[in-house]
Design a protein around this motif. Structure first.
Motif, short mmCIF file in Angstrom:
data_model
loop_
_atom_site.label_atom_id
_atom_site.label_comp_id
_atom_site.label_asym_id
_atom_site.label_seq_id
_atom_site.Cartn_x
_atom_site.Cartn_y
_atom_site.Cartn_z
N HIS A 151 0.83 -1.21 0.00
CA HIS A 151 0.00 0.00 0.00
C HIS A 151 0.87 1.26 0.00
O HIS A 151 0.52 2.26 -0.64
CB HIS A 151 -0.92 0.01 1.22
N TYR A 155 0.66 4.07 -2.75
CA TYR A 155 0.33 5.44 -2.34
C TYR A 155 1.34 6.42 -2.93
O TYR A 155 0.96 7.47 -3.48
CB TYR A 155 0.33 5.54 -0.81
N ASN A 156 2.61 6.10 -2.83
CA ASN A 156 3.65 7.00 -3.33
C ASN A 156 3.59 7.15 -4.84
O ASN A 156 3.87 8.23 -5.38
CB ASN A 156 5.03 6.52 -2.89
N LEU A 186 -5.72 7.66 -3.84
CA LEU A 186 -4.85 8.10 -2.75
C LEU A 186 -5.50 7.82 -1.40
O LEU A 186 -4.85 7.34 -0.47
CB LEU A 186 -4.58 9.60 -2.90
N HIS A 189 -5.50 3.92 -0.40
CA HIS A 189 -4.26 3.42 0.19
C HIS A 189 -3.92 4.17 1.48
O HIS A 189 -3.44 3.57 2.45
CB HIS A 189 -3.12 3.55 -0.81
N GLY A 190 -4.18 5.46 1.49
CA GLY A 190 -3.81 6.28 2.65
C GLY A 190 -4.55 5.90 3.91
O GLY A 190 -3.97 5.91 5.01
N HIS A 257 1.46 11.29 3.89
CA HIS A 257 2.86 11.59 3.61
C HIS A 257 3.34 12.82 4.38
O HIS A 257 4.50 13.22 4.26
CB HIS A 257 3.08 11.80 2.10
#
Length: 367
Positions: A151, A155-156, A186, A189-190, A257
């Protein structure tokens, strides 16, 4: 997991080296700059596919050599043997193999050999920016949760796509409909990463408090708090609230992030109010808590690397630390120090198998 043998070719200051390891305690002593830490870096490569000091693989190649090779022979708890190979050649993709078979993805190797390193540069966790503390969380969780790493990678990747789109939109290109799709991905996953980080903090805090009380020998109130925008609003709302700002700055200003950890002592910032001794005790306790969490979560005792520990702690704290790591709760240990005499004093008479090596000019001598 036990490292039985370590082989190096053209790694850092070592042209060629073979090290037979004790199943319990391994000490590397020598002058500063002799290459003690390089041995720990090699072990770190075998566990986590990279150095803990130098992010550039090619800079770890011995001067004027075209490549380096690190190989380790490991023994699992059930007696199964594993041979791990890492090869880096200038201008060529890094090669990583288990038992002669290449990995499709380096991330597939993470977690096979749990590892914790304590190094003088750890102070960046306190004094550095939030990215250092996020990296710490990600490194620990990824070693026991493969889905987390997947994940995080996804995400990145989506974050990079969203930032690229923001630049296009600022120039009148791109479509907002694409932004909505990326925002959904985003958030998908976040949210999972956020929940796993919360779970991680809940698990590591009591372990950390216990080790700090033992190591510091004091009753100070130390805390670790998780700081995230998702504690006060949903991911979708956070992205919507920052949309105008993101478009103006051309990058994503909110999300996991940007998460951080808040370290406090007696209610105040550890960075601003903690003494050097308190900060060092905090860091060592955090790393020992990481060790215990990996042990519990993976069912395998991690390798423990202690680099130049006398640089971090006074003699009394070093003694308490050795009492801990020499207990049955810990497994194989690799430690570096400038003084062979004090290492012998620390380990002689404990009834544990240990090997002591003197490091000098790229060579090892058993002492």
């Amino acid at each position: 997991m036990i490292l039985r043998n370590l082989s190096l070719v053209n790694f850092r200051n070592y042209e060629q080296l073979e090290v037979a390891c004790s199943e319990r305690i391994n000490c590397f002593t020598g002058l500063n700059g002799s290459g003690k830490t390089n041995l720990l870096e090699a072990i770190h490569y075998l566990a986590l596919c990279k150095s803990f000091l130098n992010p550039s693989d090619t800079l770890n190649i011995k001067f004027e050599a075209p490549f380096f090779v690190i190989q380790g022979e490991f023994v699992r708890e059930d007696g199964t043997e594993e041979t791990i190979y890492c090869g880096v050649k200038k201008g060529v993709k890094k090669v990583f193999r288990k038992n002669g078979k290449d990995y499709d993805r380096l991330s597939d190797h993470i977690g096979l050999i749990p590892l914790v390193v304590v190094n003088p540069s750890d102070g960046v966790l306190i004094m550095g920016g939030s990215e250092e503390r996020r990296r710490f969380m990600d490194s620990v969780i990824s070693q026991y949760d493969r889905h987390y790493l997947d994940h995080l990678i996804s995400y990145n990747r989506v974050l990079s796509q969203r930032n690229a789109l923001l630049k296009q939109l600022s120039k009148g290109n791109g479509e907002m409909a694409t932004m909505e799709v990326l925002d959904l991905q985003l958030a998908q996953h976040g949210i999972i990463i956020h929940e796993k980080r919360k779970e991680f903090i809940g698990k590591i805090k009591p372990l950390f408090h216990n080790f700090y009380a033992i190591l510091a020998g004091e009753t100070e109130d130390v805390t670790i708090e998780y700081d995230s925008v998702l504690q006060s609003k949903s991911f979708a709302q956070a992205l919507d609230d920052s949309r105008r700002k993101d478009l103006a700055l051309e990058y994503t200003t909110t999300g996991i992030h940007r998460d951080d950890l808040d370290f406090k002592i007696n209610g105040y910032s550890l960075k601003k109010s903690g003494s050097q001794g308190q900060q060092k005790s905090f860091l060592i306790s955090l790393k020992l808590a990481e060790y215990r969490l990996l042990d519990i979560s993976t069912g395998r005792k991690p390798l423990l690397l202690l680099d130049d520990i006398h640089d971090k702690l006074d003699a009394d704290r070093v003694y308490r630390l050795m009492e801990l790591v020499c207990s049955s709760d810990f497994g194989q240990l690799f430690i570096t120090d400038t003084g062979a005499g004090r290492m012998h004093v620390l380990f002689k008479g404990r009834g544990l198998p240990y090997k002591m090596y003197e490091v000098s000019q790229g060579k090892l001598e058993s002492i």
